[in-house]
Design an enzyme around this catalytic site. Structure first.
Site, PDB file in Angstrom:
ATOM      1  CE1 TYR A  52      -5.700   3.346   1.596  1.00 10.40           C
ATOM      2  CE2 TYR A  52      -3.349   2.800   0.269  1.00 10.40           C
ATOM      3  CZ  TYR A  52      -5.296   2.557   0.657  1.00 10.40           C
ATOM      4  OH  TYR A  52      -5.752   2.645  -1.502  1.00 10.40           O
ATOM      5  CD  GLU A  53      -6.397   8.616   9.272  1.00 13.31           C
ATOM      6  OE1 GLU A  53      -7.210   9.270  10.254  1.00 13.31           O
ATOM      7  OE2 GLU A  53      -7.263   8.501   8.320  1.00 13.31           O
TER       8      GLU A  53
END
Length: 258
Positions: A52-53
């Site tokens: 995830y970012e």
């Protein structure tokens, strides 16, 4: 034995999850992409690496995150790295096999708008923006996209280029020096689409059970092209549906504080 009942959104999520492989390293978008990626992890791809970012690597959330900053992601990750390292080393370093994105608007060449609807300076709607999606779209080895079909979302020309797909089609991407594949799969609540090898226009290759060609065209803002020998998407299995519904139920309970 009767076949399980399912909704179009459930079919979309499960069809999207099936596209992922056990050895994929997947950069996950929040929302529908996150649901699809985690269903893959909980069914046929237990060793998939979800990133995830916010910098979480190998995360395995028990519930779907509300945002990239959800503590569930960090708590269940193998490790968490700084965001600059995530983008420079993992993403721009070519280590992401699949970037999985959602869209507010998309055109037939897989260009995505998540910035504004209408004129940029005086928009009808201000959207959440790109976040890391523009970099994911250009640096991931390939990109999968998922969204529910509507004429408002699938348009002839997007209002703003947030994430570059295949541009104007053909070899536009390569002419700009982008050497990754770009969007290779579009999964909607009605069909599965793949880009034409030459024009790069998204083409329907599979219709979900019970869906007609007319339904696909009626909810799309461009003239739809259908592949020769369009297939029917296999319906969800009992295991896939149970896994998805359990995940959604846990998520709803957690977000309500239960």
């Amino acid at each position: 034995m009767s076949k399980p009942e399912f909704t179009p959104n459930e079919m979309m999520t499960i069809a999207a999850s099936r596209a992922l492989k056990n050895d994929d390293v997947c950069f996950v978008g929040i929302g529908a992409p996150s649901a699809a990626c985690n269903i893959a992890r909980l069914t046929h791809a237990p060793d998939i690496t979800l990133i995830y970012e916010s910098g979480t690597i190998g995360t395995a959330p028990d519930v779907l995150p509300l945002s990239i900053g959800d503590g569930e992601l960090c708590d269940t990750a193998l490790t968490t790295v700084p965001v600059p390292e995530m983008f420079r080393y993992w993403l721009q370093g070519g280590r992401i096999t699949i970037g999985f994105l959602g869209a507010a608007q998309i055109d037939k060449y897989g260009n995505i708008n998540t910035t504004v609807i209408g004129d940029y300076d005086s928009p009808k709607t201000r959207l959440p923006g790109g976040g890391g999606a523009p970099e994911i779209a250009t640096s991931s080895q390939e990109v999968y996209i998922t969204l529910a079909q509507s004429k408002r979302g699938m348009v002839e020309k997007i209002d703003f280029y947030t994430s570059f797909g295949h541009g104007d089609g053909g070899d536009h991407r390569q002419k700009l020096g982008i050497d990754t594949k770009g969007p290779t799969l579009l999964i909607t609540d009605l069909a599965i689409w793949k880009p034409d090898p030459v024009t790069k226009e998204f083409t329907v290759v599979s219709l979900h059970p019970g869906v007609t060609r007319d339904q696909v065209q009626e909810t799309c803002g461009w003239t739809v092209t259908f592949a020769d020998g369009v297939e029917e998407t296999p319906p969800p299995t009992e295991l896939e549906l149970a896994t998805l519904r359990d995940l959604k139920a846990r998520t709803e309970a957690a977000h309500k504080g239960a």
